[in-house]
Write an enzyme that holds these catalytic residues in place. Structure first.
Site, mmCIF file in Angstrom:
data_model
loop_
_atom_site.group_PDB
_atom_site.id
_atom_site.type_symbol
_atom_site.label_atom_id
_atom_site.label_comp_id
_atom_site.label_asym_id
_atom_site.label_seq_id
_atom_site.Cartn_x
_atom_site.Cartn_y
_atom_site.Cartn_z
ATOM 1 N N LEU A 160 64.697 19.830 62.139
ATOM 2 C CA LEU A 160 65.500 19.920 63.456
ATOM 3 C C LEU A 160 65.198 21.087 64.303
ATOM 4 C CD1 LEU A 160 67.842 18.231 64.167
ATOM 5 C CD2 LEU A 160 69.161 20.360 64.069
ATOM 6 N N ARG A 167 78.852 -6.192 58.192
ATOM 7 C CA ARG A 167 77.678 -5.495 57.643
ATOM 8 C C ARG A 167 75.957 -6.012 57.881
ATOM 9 N NH1 ARG A 167 74.870 -4.581 52.491
ATOM 10 N NH2 ARG A 167 74.266 -2.436 52.656
ATOM 11 N N LYS A 170 68.729 13.987 64.944
ATOM 12 C CA LYS A 170 69.997 15.210 63.812
ATOM 13 C C LYS A 170 71.034 14.057 63.846
ATOM 14 C CE LYS A 170 72.709 18.703 64.250
ATOM 15 N NZ LYS A 170 72.624 19.555 63.629
ATOM 16 N N GLU A 186 63.577 23.751 55.624
ATOM 17 C CA GLU A 186 64.576 24.947 56.536
ATOM 18 C C GLU A 186 65.946 24.976 55.637
ATOM 19 O OE1 GLU A 186 65.663 22.532 59.950
ATOM 20 O OE2 GLU A 186 65.474 20.430 58.883
ATOM 21 N N TYR A 190 74.550 12.954 65.915
ATOM 22 C CA TYR A 190 75.493 13.703 66.163
ATOM 23 C C TYR A 190 75.127 15.641 66.873
ATOM 24 C CZ TYR A 190 74.617 17.620 62.123
ATOM 25 O OH TYR A 190 73.755 17.749 61.021
ATOM 26 N N ARG A 244 68.700 17.532 73.681
ATOM 27 C CA ARG A 244 68.126 17.195 71.938
ATOM 28 C C ARG A 244 69.202 15.763 71.924
ATOM 29 N NH1 ARG A 244 69.015 21.027 67.326
ATOM 30 N NH2 ARG A 244 71.402 20.652 67.279
HETATM 31 N N1 PDD Z 1 72.989 22.214 61.798
HETATM 32 N N2 PDD Z 1 68.538 22.784 60.605
HETATM 33 C C1 PDD Z 1 69.351 21.871 60.207
HETATM 34 C C2 PDD Z 1 68.616 20.873 58.449
HETATM 35 C C3 PDD Z 1 70.477 21.363 61.210
HETATM 36 O O1 PDD Z 1 71.571 21.066 59.712
HETATM 37 C C4 PDD Z 1 71.086 22.708 61.663
HETATM 38 C C5 PDD Z 1 72.755 21.918 62.390
HETATM 39 C C6 PDD Z 1 69.239 23.494 62.473
HETATM 40 C C7 PDD Z 1 70.036 24.377 63.086
HETATM 41 O O2 PDD Z 1 70.199 24.096 64.970
HETATM 42 P P1 PDD Z 1 71.004 24.298 66.099
HETATM 43 O O3 PDD Z 1 70.674 25.684 65.962
HETATM 44 O O4 PDD Z 1 70.517 23.121 66.713
HETATM 45 O O5 PDD Z 1 72.812 24.350 65.591
HETATM 46 C C8 PDD Z 1 68.488 23.551 61.346
HETATM 47 C C9 PDD Z 1 74.545 21.715 62.450
HETATM 48 C C10 PDD Z 1 74.900 22.921 62.884
HETATM 49 C C11 PDD Z 1 75.133 21.870 61.226
HETATM 50 O O6 PDD Z 1 74.980 20.725 60.874
HETATM 51 O O7 PDD Z 1 77.001 21.923 60.957
#
Ligand code: PDD
Length: 286
Positions: free
Chosen positions: A206, A101, A150, A182, A33, A52
């Site tokens: 990420l 499945r 992601k 993170e 996503y 990405r």
């Molecule tokens: N999340 N690390 C993780 C684990 C994340 O899920 C996200 C983003 C980031 C930051 O990435 P970016 O700057 O590209 O948004 C770092 C999104 C916003 C979400 O899951 O809603």
């Protein structure tokens, strides 16, 4: 106003949008996503998110559902029909379904499932949460080893947020082998003696699109940045801390595990970076 969403080539009222119960996104979190923010009705860093997404798909040998130009068109149309001035566009691609499945990937002819929807968030840029700053707790990082992809495997990050809430806090930072990886949905930073410290890119975190932009802007503003592993104790002793994400931009952190940072209010570097990021992003939005 009924929200219009996008599913596999169709724009539909949200109640009419349907995906198979055999979809691998639903059964196996076999999906990736992106979340792209919207300011002034325009997309922030669409290009970064599209690049990405392609990388996530490639890493999982998942087919691209459509071209980048088509993706841009879908994003723009959803923002327009749903009248989003400030908010988010959520995009998900799953490996689809061949009607049953099975742990084995479906045949190459199986079409990926593409879903997009908007989230209206008036006041996203001028958020009271950012003025207050976030309180965080630290928790163990027990996620899988490819956090650079992601995927929609968000159960543990979601549990982390709930642990934070139960502790009267806003979010959690995760720790693996003694070092902060993170936040549950953001990248993590602390500032000591004017220097910004954040973990280097690897499979453990990420590769944040906001992180990349903020580090570039910090360098342009002559701020010192060091990418290295760090412990939660270092962060607790910092002058200030913050997180970055597409959904909250630069979010000051004012407390870690009950320890107030500095005077317990958002720090000057986090506040300045938030201003610069919002300003530059608005100018470059498409
Ligand atoms: N999340 N690390 C993780 C684990 C994340 O899920 C996200 C983003 C980031 C930051 O990435 P970016 O700057 O590209 O948004 C770092 C999104 C916003 C979400 O899951 O809603």
């Amino acid at each position: 106003m009924t929200r219009t969403v996008y599913v596999n080539g169709e724009y539909l009222p949200e109640a009419e949008a349907k995906v198979s119960i055999f979809d691998r996104g639903f059964l196996m979190a076999d999906a990736v996503y992106e979340v792209t923010s919207v300011l002034d009705g325009k997309l922030i860093d669409f290009e970064g998110h599209a690049v990405r997404l392609k990388r996530s798909l490639d890493e999982l040998q998942m087919a691209e559902p459509c071209t980048k130009d088509e993706l841009l068109e879908i994003h723009r149309k959803l923002v327009e029909v749903n009248e989003i001035d400030e908010g988010l566009v959520y995009l998900q691609v799953s490996r689809g379904s061949d009607g049953d499945r099975d742990f084995v990937f479906p045949s190459a002819e199986t079409k990926p499932t593409l879903v997009l929807f908007t989230q209206n968030k008036p006041g996203l840029a001028d958020s009271p949460a950012a003025q207050k700053g976030a309180k965080i707790i630290s928790i163990e990082d027990i996620r899988w080893g490819r956090r650079d992809i992601k995927t929609t495997q968000l159960l543990y990050p979601s549990m982390g947020k709930m642990m934070a809430k139960a502790a009267g806090c806003d979010d959690a930072w995760m720790i693996e082998d003694g070092h902060v990886t993170e936040g549950t949905s953001n990248n993590a930073y602390f500032v000591k003696n004017g220097k910004i410290v954040t973990r280097p890119l690897s499979n453990e975190i990420l590769h944040g699109i906001t992180r990349k932009a903020v580090l570039r802007m910090a360098a342009e503003a002559q701020m010192e940045v060091e990418e290295r592993l760090f412990t939660i104790d270092e962060a607790k002793e910092a002058d200030e801390a913050f997180t970055t994400s597409a959904s909250a931009f630069v979010m000051p952190v004012v407390e870690i595990d009950g320890v107030a940072l500095g005077d317990g209010t958002p720090g000057p570097i986090a506040k300045r970076l938030r201003e610069i990021y919002l300003d530059e992003s608005r100018k470059a939005a498409i």
